[in-house]
Design an enzyme around this catalytic site. Structure first.
Site, PDB file in Angstrom:
ATOM      1  N   ASP A  75       0.801  -1.226   0.000  1.00  0.00           N
ATOM      2  CA  ASP A  75       0.000   0.000   0.000  1.00  0.00           C
ATOM      3  C   ASP A  75       0.831   1.272   0.000  1.00  0.00           C
ATOM      4  OD1 ASP A  75       0.828  -0.431   2.615  1.00  0.00           O
ATOM      5  OD2 ASP A  75      -1.191  -0.543   3.442  1.00  0.00           O
ATOM      6  N   ASP A 486       3.247   0.697  13.134  1.00  0.00           N
ATOM      7  CA  ASP A 486       2.504  -0.573  13.118  1.00  0.00           C
ATOM      8  C   ASP A 486       3.121  -1.695  13.940  1.00  0.00           C
ATOM      9  OD1 ASP A 486       0.640   0.614  11.490  1.00  0.00           O
ATOM     10  OD2 ASP A 486       1.255  -0.411   9.681  1.00  0.00           O
TER      11      ASP A 486
END
Length: 889
Positions: A75, A486
């Site tokens: 992404d 993350d």
């Protein structure tokens, strides 16, 4: 992993830094004349500090005509090609530069089944204001080694909601000059008839989509129309090189999700009888049996989805059949991952992509969806029986250090599992993407025979972490400490090996800042984000083990944190609360005075009581351990907060500050009096990071590193003379998009630099100049005024990449250069970087560009190129600089 828009909002802020002329500078105190800057070139080898994965992989694409040719898209971290020989991935978009950083987000990939060497990528990260640039379709005829670009008149969203749907980009399997692209934001369906060189809207396509995740989102992120979701050709309706007749298109419209053309795109109609109330995430066609399979979800994903169905459409009769493996009432997830076995028609698999707890689920049918089996089942709740075993020994951190209660297991089978593919040439091999890695198996056939198949990470070489901060201690076992989005961050004791675990106790979802005590590197502090729990943690063993601190009232995020040089004090500027200080390991924090909330904080690397801060153009200094700060009188600094600064180890009060924006002050500043005054380096047009590393041989000052614009060129630069001159150490093939978050040299290895990226992990570079002394006396005496090293660094069927180093071994400097050679086997140059090239027959000439024309005696210049070959790819044996023959190394 869960990649939210908040994570990349920092990158959105950086968009304002990407273009413009050097800013005018306000009046400021001047200590002495600012040093000028020039740029040279050096040869660097670039690698990743291995983490393996670390982010969402929404798409995996196998070529349908060549074995072992596969691609993966991420992404925000570019695209990759599978290398079967090493079972690893090769990055393909490292050449994306600073000004087009959005092109590291890949919304779709297409591999050409007619000409297997051709591959296409639709790129662009955000459709809202966070990404200032439009999207593009990149095309390559050498498997992604080099690219050409067709700009689009709209944005694409590789990191937008719905990015796991697809593939939105498709090549006609017969007439491969024809491609289709599904666009977001109401831009409709687009077509190219010249192999991706130009694009036009299919104006008669009847539906541009209408689904948005959240219409109330004023940022434009969740309120964007997710548009056209996928394009699928029915290869059975075409012959030879004639255009394929039947094309299916998925649209983000719950009532009108699937359209079809039966006349090669001339006309389109809504597919009759289709289910409604859901979004079709995928449409995969089994041409052998004449079935179009569709995976439906009530949401766009990749995070959300509460209900789902699987359907089968018979292309010959128009019959729709609900083949859902579980009743709709029993789903708490949507379906997305979808694949068929090309070797065994009738075998189909799908994923419950949004089943976060207790685990994702994978379903398999060998009778075209008539009956299904699951990857795992309950025996007696909460106990599970798995058809698989998991081996994460190559990436042990995938367990997250967890020890969950049943029915959860560690490691998990995955989450956000929207990419699922069976190898079209090998029924035993399957790959699927998750929010953290690529998993796969090579004994999938065990599923049907009653045995257990083994799932392992298939992710080596694919590095997809977003880097917020970096630190390289001068001693101790840690070579590098990283603060990551993350997955928190890692302690690397060996850059070539995957660490066993991310930072734990606590596990921050994102680490925003870290620091170590300069004179006591065993003491390390980090700050980060956590849904519930403390936002600061400490280590006394060089980052190997951690314990949580205590938050002051109101803390909502990590912010920045700094350790005193001796490790006995800490200053923390968290989100949600003002700047605080503590003696000891953060069990009791006191508010600091004289400094605004949200300031960036750092420590002096010599004086344990001196700390620094910056906020909105003002520099702040504390001499009492962070209890109180005083604003410096320095002026002319950047007015915004896109600033990073560091104090030099070994010298009190030596501070470097980088940052700014194109509409104001922007560059690199230096203070030698603890921030009382700053001098702007006149030769540095823009700078966004600053770091220090081991000094060059004979140098009295540590080496500087920056991500900057110098001499009109954006790149990673090094200075061994306190910023008087600069060497660009990366090249156009190694740019990695946005590199503005952090940089640091290695205090133990001259020339080594660690570079942050936003989605390509931690990059580190090593110089060919081992000590910075220009080579030294141990090298053999050259026989000519020049020497050449020619290396083939990558080779594939029909193509190759080579790097060349040209050294000035004479006693006089060059102010220009032109290197010539002849290829022995008819090779041709396709694209070159750091040089201007011409070729006539076998004869090649590589000339300097404006910025690397000057090469001092004893120095070298490097460049590289990609080319084509056939039969043999021999190296040139003779090189000439004008009329001078060069020594060949």
């Amino acid at each position: 992993m869960r990649r939210t828009p908040v994570l990349t909002a920092v990158l959105g802020l950086a968009a304002g830094l990407l273009a413009g002329t050097p800013p005018a500078l306000a009046a400021q105190p001047v200590e002495k004349a600012a040093p000028s800057a020039s740029i040279a070139a050096d040869t660097y080898t670039w690698k990743n500090a291995r983490i393996d994965g670390g982010g969402f992989v929404p798409g995996i694409v196998f070529n349908r005509s060549e074995k072992n040719l596969a691609y993966a898209r991420t992404d925000i971290g570019g695209a990759y090609r599978w290398q079967e020989s090493s079972k690893s991935w090769t990055p393909l978009l490292d050449s994306v530069g600073w000004d087009r950083w959005g092109h590291t987000g890949v919304v779709s990939l297409a591999s050409d089944a007619v000409a297997a060497s051709k591959v296409y990528a639709a790129v662009g990260t955000y459709t809202n204001s966070w990404d200032p640039g439009n999207g593009a379709v990149l095309r390559s005829s050498d498997r992604g080694a080099t690219w050409q670009k067709a700009d689009l008149p709209f944005k694409l969203g590789g990191n937008m909601p719905g990015r796991g749907m697809g593939e939105r980009l498709a090549v006609d399997p017969h007439k491969n000059s024809v491609l289709y692209l599904g666009a977001p934001s109401g831009k409709g369906l687009w077509r190219s008839t010249d192999s991706g060189a130009s694009w036009s809207q299919v104006t008669n396509f009847p539906n541009v989509g209408n689904y948005v995740q959240d219409p109330t989102d004023t940022s434009g992120y969740a309120s964007d129309n997710q548009g056209i979701a996928w394009v699928t050709f029915d290869e059975s309706t075409g012959t030879g090189t004639n255009a394929t007749g039947t094309i299916y298109v998925g649209v983000a419209d719950k009532e009108n999700a699937v359209y079809r053309s039966t006349d090669a795109g001339a006309t389109w109609s809504r597919l009759a009888g289709q289910p409604t109330g859901y979004l079709a995430h995928k449409g995969v066609l089994d041409a052998a049996n004449g079935y179009l399979y569709l995976a439906y979800s009530d949401k766009g994903g990749p995070y959300d989805g509460g209900k789902g169905q699987l359907w089968r459409y018979a292309t010959a009769t128009g019959t729709w059949t609900n083949i859902s493996p579980v009743a709709e009432a029993d789903t708490y997830y949507g379906f997305s991952g979808l694949t068929v076995d090309r070797q065994k028609p009738g075998t189909v698999m799908a994923t419950a992509y949004s089943s976060w707890w207790p685990d994702t689920q994978i379903f398999r049918s060998t009778d075209s969806g008539g009956t299904w089996t699951k990857a795992w089942d309950y025996t007696s709740y909460p106990n599970r029986s798995n058809r698989y075993t998991m081996d994460v020994s190559s990436s042990p951190w995938l367990s997250w250090g967890a020890n969950p209660s049943p029915p959860e297991q560690a490691p998990k089978l995955g989450w956000m599992t929207e990419a699922l593919e069976i190898d079209p040439f090998n029924s035993a091999r399957m790959m699927y993407g998750t929010g953290a890695t690529v998993y796969g198996t090579e004994n999938l056939s065990q599923w049907d025979s009653g045995g257990q198949f083994t799932i392992k990470p298939m992710v080596q070489g694919l590095e997809e972490t977003a880097v917020n901060d970096l630190a390289a201690p001068p001693s101790g076992g840690a070579q590098l400490l990283s603060a990551l989005g993350d997955i928190g961050g890692f302690r690397h004791t060996d850059l070539t090996k995957v660490p066993s675990m991310m930072f734990t106790s606590p596990n921050f979802t994102t680490t925003t800042s870290l620091d170590f005590a300069e004179s006591n590197p065993g003491t390390v502090v980090r700050a980060g984000n956590l849904d519930s729990g403390p936002h600061v943690a400490f280590s006394t063993d060089n980052g190997a083990n951690w314990f949580a601190g205590t938050d002051p009232s109101g803390v909502s995020g990590g912010g920045t944190v700094a350790s005193a040089s001796d490790g006995n004090r800490f200053v923390w500027s968290p989100e949600g609360a003002g700047v605080h200080h503590a003696t000891g390991f953060g069990t009791s924090w006191s508010a600091s005075t004289g400094i605004p909330a949200g300031a960036i904080v750092e420590s002096d690397r010599v004086d344990p009581k001196t700390f620094y801060g910056f906020k909105s153009g003002k520099f702040y200094v504390s001499s009492d351990g962070g209890a109180s700060f005083t604003a410096s009188s320095a002026t002319g600094l950047p007015s915004g907060d896109s600033v990073r600064f560091k104090a030099l180890p070994g010298t009190k009060g030596d501070v470097w500050l980088a940052g700014g924006a194109s509409d104001g002050a922007y560059g690199l500043w230096h203070s030698t009096d603890g921030g009382a005054t700053f001098t702007k380096l006149s030769g540095v047009e823009q700078a966004d990071t600053i770091g220090f590393g081991k000094a060059a041989a004979g140098a009295s000052y540590q080496t500087l590193y920056t991500s900057a614009k110098i001499g009109g060129v954006r790149g990673i630069f090094r200075s061994t003379d306190k910023g008087a001159t600069w060497t660009r150490i990366n090249d156009d093939a190694h740019q990695w998009g946005w590199t503005g978050a952090a940089i640091t040299g290695d205090p133990r290895v001259y020339g080594r630099v660690y570079v942050s990226t936003n989605g390509r992990g931690v990059i580190y570079g090593d110089s060919s100049d081992a000590d910075g002394g220009g080579g030294g006396g141990t090298d053999p005496t050259p026989t000519g005024a020049c020497a050449v090293t020619y290396k083939i660094t990558n080779q594939w069927s029909g193509g190759f990449q080579a790097d060349v180093q040209l050294s000035n071994t004479g006693s006089s400097p060059w102010n220009s250069w032109a290197l010539g050679w002849s290829f022995p086997n008819g090779q041709t140059v396709a694209q070159a970087w750091n040089t201007e090239h011409t070729q006539s027959g076998a004869a090649v000439t590589m000339k300097n560009l404006g910025w690397n024309a000057n090469v001092a005696a004893g120095s070298s210049v490097s460049f590289g190129f990609t080319g084509s070959w056939s039969g043999t790819n021999g190296k040139p044996t003779a090189f000439k600089l004008g009329n001078q023959s060069c020594t060949v190394n």
